[in-house]
Design an enzyme around this catalytic site. Structure first.
Site, PDB file in Angstrom:
ATOM      1  N   CYS A   1      -5.012   0.860   6.609  1.00 19.08           N
ATOM      2  CA  CYS A   1      -5.316   2.299   6.579  1.00 19.08           C
ATOM      3  C   CYS A   1      -6.660   2.616   5.942  1.00 19.08           C
ATOM      4  O   CYS A   1      -7.083   3.771   5.938  1.00 19.08           O
ATOM      5  CB  CYS A   1      -4.203   3.066   5.866  1.00 19.08           C
ATOM      6  SG  CYS A   1      -4.106   2.773   4.079  1.00 19.08           S
TER       7      CYS A   1
ATOM      8  N   CYS B   1      -7.317  -1.411   1.756  1.00 19.19           N
ATOM      9  CA  CYS B   1      -6.203  -1.816   2.604  1.00 19.19           C
ATOM     10  C   CYS B   1      -6.744  -1.975   4.016  1.00 19.19           C
ATOM     11  O   CYS B   1      -7.400  -1.062   4.538  1.00 19.19           O
ATOM     12  CB  CYS B   1      -5.106  -0.751   2.572  1.00 19.19           C
ATOM     13  SG  CYS B   1      -3.788  -1.018   3.786  1.00 19.19           S
TER      14      CYS B   1
ATOM     15  N   CYS C   1      -8.653  -6.290  -9.612  1.00 24.11           N
ATOM     16  CA  CYS C   1      -8.268  -5.220 -10.524  1.00 24.11           C
ATOM     17  C   CYS C   1      -7.912  -3.991  -9.692  1.00 24.11           C
ATOM     18  O   CYS C   1      -8.783  -3.375  -9.067  1.00 24.11           O
ATOM     19  CB  CYS C   1      -9.414  -4.923 -11.472  1.00 24.11           C
ATOM     20  SG  CYS C   1      -8.902  -4.016 -12.929  1.00 24.11           S
TER      21      CYS C   1
ATOM     22  N   CYS D   1       0.839  -1.198   0.000  1.00 28.63           N
ATOM     23  CA  CYS D   1       0.000   0.000   0.000  1.00 28.63           C
ATOM     24  C   CYS D   1       0.877   1.252   0.000  1.00 28.63           C
ATOM     25  O   CYS D   1       1.808   1.369   0.798  1.00 28.63           O
ATOM     26  CB  CYS D   1      -0.917  -0.009   1.212  1.00 28.63           C
ATOM     27  SG  CYS D   1      -1.935   1.488   1.392  1.00 28.63           S
TER      28      CYS D   1
ATOM     29  N   CYS E   1       0.484   3.099   3.606  1.00 23.92           N
ATOM     30  CA  CYS E   1       0.998   2.586   4.878  1.00 23.92           C
ATOM     31  C   CYS E   1       1.973   1.423   4.718  1.00 23.92           C
ATOM     32  O   CYS E   1       2.422   0.863   5.708  1.00 23.92           O
ATOM     33  CB  CYS E   1      -0.162   2.167   5.769  1.00 23.92           C
ATOM     34  SG  CYS E   1      -1.110   0.771   5.106  1.00 23.92           S
TER      35      CYS E   1
END
Length: 224
Positions: A155, A152, A182, A103, A106
């Site tokens: 976060c 995610c 995707c 990510c 984070c």
């Protein structure tokens, strides 16, 4: 009187999935069921989530001003505003090295490169996800027809969508998992397994070349 035959819902769906509308190759929305040049009219395009993402229930939480400070404008639009990048605009769409995609907000691990495959949609696609990816709905019908948002789980950043159309990509890991994750490349950073420099997904991708017959004719200036 009972009709001579009846079609189950599953049979109808399979028949619709077998229809090819146009032989021309085209860039299709990732929110449609696609396989190369096949467009399935069963599904209509659905707009991306545009609501501001709250971070209150996630371990990593920042104010919007803090997110704007630590993220680029493109990262912020995807991760915090639920936006969508243009197809083929992220350098990670063509990334093929071994490594891990994390990510951009984070650095939570999201996908392994072994799960990545070329879906020809213009966005990085993965057959499976790591535990750091939150699926907002487990409804299989919704995954098949419209896709389900992915976030995610550390976060709360918007990542993209998961579709239950992996069977449309024979010869790829998605055909085995049945799923196509995707993902917006702008939302991720790629960490190569060989220790080379990390790659930020909001770097521009390689320009997709048009077929020769679609290229603009070359104009040769006249001498004199």
């Amino acid at each position: 009187m009972r009709p001579a035959f009846s079609l189950s819902l599953q049979t109808v769906v399979l028949l619709l999935l077998s229809v090819t509308v146009s032989p021309l190759r085209q860039n299709l929305s990732r929110r449609s069921l696609v396989a190369g040049s096949v467009f399935l009219p069963l599904v209509t395009s659905v707009a991306s989530a545009s609501a501001e993402i709250s971070g209150t229930k996630y371990p990593v939480a920042k104010t919007e001003r803090e997110w704007q400070y630590v993220l680029s404008g493109q990262q912020y639009n995807i991760l915090r505003k639920g936006g969508t990048e243009p197809p083929y605009s992220s350098i990670l769409e063509s990334e093929k090295r071994l490594g891990t995609f994390v990510c951009a907000g984070c650095r939570n691990p999201l996908f392994e490169s072994s799960a990545k495959f070329n879906s020809n949609t213009g966005w990085p696609s993965f057959a499976t996800a790591l535990e750091g990816v939150e699926v907002t709905s487990s409804n299989p019908a919704k995954q098949l027809l419209t896709g389900v948002e992915l976030k995610c789980d550390k976060c709360g950043g918007h990542l993209g969508d998961v579709f239950g159309d992996g069977f449309l990509f024979p010869g790829t890991p998605a055909a085995k998992s049945g799923k196509r994750h995707c993902i917006d490349g702008y939302a991720m950073i790629f960490l190569p397994a060989n220790g080379e420099a990390e790659v930020f997904g909001d770097l521009p991708g390689k320009k997709k070349e048009l077929p020769k017959w679609l290229e603009s004719p070359q104009i040769t200036p006249r001498d004199g």
